[in-house]
Design a protein around this motif. Structure first.
Motif, PDB file in Angstrom:
ATOM      1  N   GLU A 188       0.830  -1.200   0.000  1.00 29.61           N
ATOM      2  CA  GLU A 188       0.000   0.000   0.000  1.00 29.61           C
ATOM      3  C   GLU A 188       0.870   1.259   0.000  1.00 29.61           C
ATOM      4  N   GLU A 189       1.891   1.277   0.865  1.00 31.71           N
ATOM      5  CA  GLU A 189       2.801   2.426   0.899  1.00 31.71           C
ATOM      6  C   GLU A 189       3.576   2.555  -0.409  1.00 31.71           C
ATOM      7  N   LEU A 190       3.890   1.425  -1.026  1.00 36.52           N
ATOM      8  CA  LEU A 190       4.595   1.444  -2.299  1.00 36.52           C
ATOM      9  C   LEU A 190       3.731   2.069  -3.391  1.00 36.52           C
ATOM     10  N   LEU A 191       2.466   1.685  -3.452  1.00 34.87           N
ATOM     11  CA  LEU A 191       1.563   2.259  -4.448  1.00 34.87           C
ATOM     12  C   LEU A 191       1.373   3.757  -4.217  1.00 34.87           C
ATOM     13  N   LEU A 192       1.249   4.150  -2.959  1.00 36.12           N
ATOM     14  CA  LEU A 192       1.094   5.569  -2.664  1.00 36.12           C
ATOM     15  C   LEU A 192       2.335   6.350  -3.086  1.00 36.12           C
ATOM     16  N   ALA A 193       3.512   5.753  -2.930  1.00 33.21           N
ATOM     17  CA  ALA A 193       4.751   6.420  -3.333  1.00 33.21           C
ATOM     18  C   ALA A 193       4.822   6.584  -4.848  1.00 33.21           C
ATOM     19  N   VAL A 194       4.343   5.586  -5.596  1.00 32.30           N
ATOM     20  CA  VAL A 194       4.288   5.717  -7.054  1.00 32.30           C
ATOM     21  C   VAL A 194       3.361   6.865  -7.436  1.00 32.30           C
TER      22      VAL A 194
ATOM     23  N   LEU B   2      -4.729   4.556 -10.586  1.00 33.71           N
ATOM     24  CA  LEU B   2      -3.929   4.470  -9.365  1.00 33.71           C
ATOM     25  C   LEU B   2      -4.347   5.538  -8.364  1.00 33.71           C
ATOM     26  N   ALA B   3      -4.648   6.744  -8.843  1.00 38.88           N
ATOM     27  CA  ALA B   3      -5.088   7.806  -7.936  1.00 38.88           C
ATOM     28  C   ALA B   3      -6.360   7.395  -7.209  1.00 38.88           C
ATOM     29  N   ALA B   4      -7.321   6.847  -7.954  1.00 38.29           N
ATOM     30  CA  ALA B   4      -8.566   6.405  -7.327  1.00 38.29           C
ATOM     31  C   ALA B   4      -8.302   5.298  -6.309  1.00 38.29           C
ATOM     32  N   ARG B   5      -7.412   4.378  -6.656  1.00 44.50           N
ATOM     33  CA  ARG B   5      -7.088   3.280  -5.739  1.00 44.50           C
ATOM     34  C   ARG B   5      -6.416   3.804  -4.476  1.00 44.50           C
ATOM     35  N   CYS B   6      -5.537   4.795  -4.634  1.00 46.56           N
ATOM     36  CA  CYS B   6      -4.823   5.324  -3.468  1.00 46.56           C
ATOM     37  C   CYS B   6      -5.760   6.033  -2.504  1.00 46.56           C
ATOM     38  N   PHE B   7      -6.788   6.688  -3.019  1.00 48.33           N
ATOM     39  CA  PHE B   7      -7.749   7.312  -2.114  1.00 48.33           C
ATOM     40  C   PHE B   7      -8.474   6.248  -1.293  1.00 48.33           C
ATOM     41  N   GLY B   8      -8.764   5.109  -1.909  1.00 47.14           N
ATOM     42  CA  GLY B   8      -9.355   4.015  -1.159  1.00 47.14           C
ATOM     43  C   GLY B   8      -8.402   3.457  -0.119  1.00 47.14           C
ATOM     44  N   LEU B   9      -7.124   3.335  -0.489  1.00 50.21           N
ATOM     45  CA  LEU B   9      -6.128   2.842   0.463  1.00 50.21           C
ATOM     46  C   LEU B   9      -5.972   3.791   1.641  1.00 50.21           C
ATOM     47  N   MET B  10      -5.999   5.095   1.373  1.00 50.06           N
ATOM     48  CA  MET B  10      -5.853   6.060   2.457  1.00 50.06           C
ATOM     49  C   MET B  10      -7.036   6.004   3.415  1.00 50.06           C
TER      50      MET B  10
ATOM     51  N   PRO C  37      -2.670   5.819   9.609  1.00 52.11           N
ATOM     52  CA  PRO C  37      -2.992   7.249   9.667  1.00 52.11           C
ATOM     53  C   PRO C  37      -1.762   8.149   9.587  1.00 52.11           C
ATOM     54  N   ALA C  38      -0.655   7.733  10.193  1.00 52.95           N
ATOM     55  CA  ALA C  38       0.553   8.553  10.149  1.00 52.95           C
ATOM     56  C   ALA C  38       1.077   8.692   8.726  1.00 52.95           C
ATOM     57  N   SER C  39       1.001   7.612   7.941  1.00 55.97           N
ATOM     58  CA  SER C  39       1.446   7.666   6.546  1.00 55.97           C
ATOM     59  C   SER C  39       0.547   8.573   5.722  1.00 55.97           C
ATOM     60  N   VAL C  40      -0.749   8.487   5.967  1.00 49.53           N
ATOM     61  CA  VAL C  40      -1.700   9.324   5.237  1.00 49.53           C
ATOM     62  C   VAL C  40      -1.478  10.797   5.571  1.00 49.53           C
ATOM     63  N   LEU C  41      -1.293  11.099   6.850  1.00 45.77           N
ATOM     64  CA  LEU C  41      -1.076  12.483   7.263  1.00 45.77           C
ATOM     65  C   LEU C  41       0.200  13.043   6.653  1.00 45.77           C
ATOM     66  N   ALA C  42       1.275  12.256   6.656  1.00 41.31           N
ATOM     67  CA  ALA C  42       2.539  12.724   6.087  1.00 41.31           C
ATOM     68  C   ALA C  42       2.390  12.998   4.596  1.00 41.31           C
TER      69      ALA C  42
END
Length: 231
Positions: free
Chosen positions: A60-66, A110-118, A124-129
């Motif tokens: 999940e963090e990897l996809l958000l980083a992409v 990917l953007a749509a998927r990342c919003f679901g992951l968040m 929560p700390a990863s999302v806030l950062a």
């Protein structure tokens, strides 16, 4: 000497991180309909799976980083545009959006998927950062945009904060219209037409998006954004 060694190590770490993100993009391009596993990304990068976990706690963090790297590219070019070029207009900003956000076939899914992951999977700390980093970029870009789009009869431009609001609403429209088009089976690039679809869904996503964004910008800054005629 110790400082130089640390610098080399930091540079090597960034190169390794970039290589992992490159591999993740390649895996996503091969199978955009599913979430890539850490093992797949590690194999594509020629690394042990444990090495990937040194840089990213999970897939999940990897996809958000992409996703963040793609967004970074857009904001980097937008900030450079509004801080260095005179007379920036809607067309110049929309051209950047097409290059970085609209035309790449993987960005919107990917953007749509990342919003679901968040919302459901990421810590929560990863999302806030992530949101803090995005806010800093958006605020700088929004401040630059304000200088280029004066409201009628006002100087020097939009009121402070209006540029950020305009960018935020523009992104919401960009992603929302894509999700609406994808939900009825057409995807981002299909002309939404056919006997099985009602006329209300007969659109071409980039054209519909441009018209919607021009209307939004015109409403927020007056006459700075010109009319567009959908084709």
């Amino acid at each position: 000497m110790a400082i130089r060694q640390r610098a080399i190590q930091a540079e090597d770490k960034q190169e390794r991180r970039d290589a992992i993100l490159d591999a993740a993009e390649q895996v996503l391009a091969d199978a955009p309909e599913r979430v890539a596993s850490v093992a797949e990304v590690a194999s594509r990068a020629g690394l042990a799976k444990g090495t990937v976990y040194l840089y990213f706690p999970g897939k999940e963090e990897l996809l958000l980083a992409v996703h963040e790297r793609w967004v970074d590219g857009f904001f980097h070019d937008l900030i450079a545009l509004v801080e260095s070029e005179p007379g920036v207009d809607f067309d110049a900003v929309f051209a950047l959006a097409r290059t970085h956000l609209i035309d790449p076939p993987l960005f919107m899914p990917l953007a749509a998927r990342c919003f679901g992951l968040m919302a459901h999977s990421l810590a929560p700390a990863s999302v806030l950062a992530f949101k803090q980093r995005m806010a800093a970029r958006m605020e700088r870009a929004g401040t630059g945009v304000e200088r280029h789009f004066p409201a009628p009869g006002e100087a020097p431009g939009l009121e402070p904060g209006r540029g950020v609001a305009m960018l935020r609403r523009s992104y919401a429209l960009t992603l929302g219209l894509w999700q609406m088009s994808a939900a009825v089976g057409g995807g981002a690039w299909c002309t939404m037409a056919g006997p099985q679809l009602p006329a209300a869904f007969a659109w071409h996503y980039p054209t519909e998006l441009e018209a919607a964004l021009r209307a939004l910008w015109r409403g927020m800054i007056g006459s700075a954004a010109s009319e567009v005629t959908p084709t």
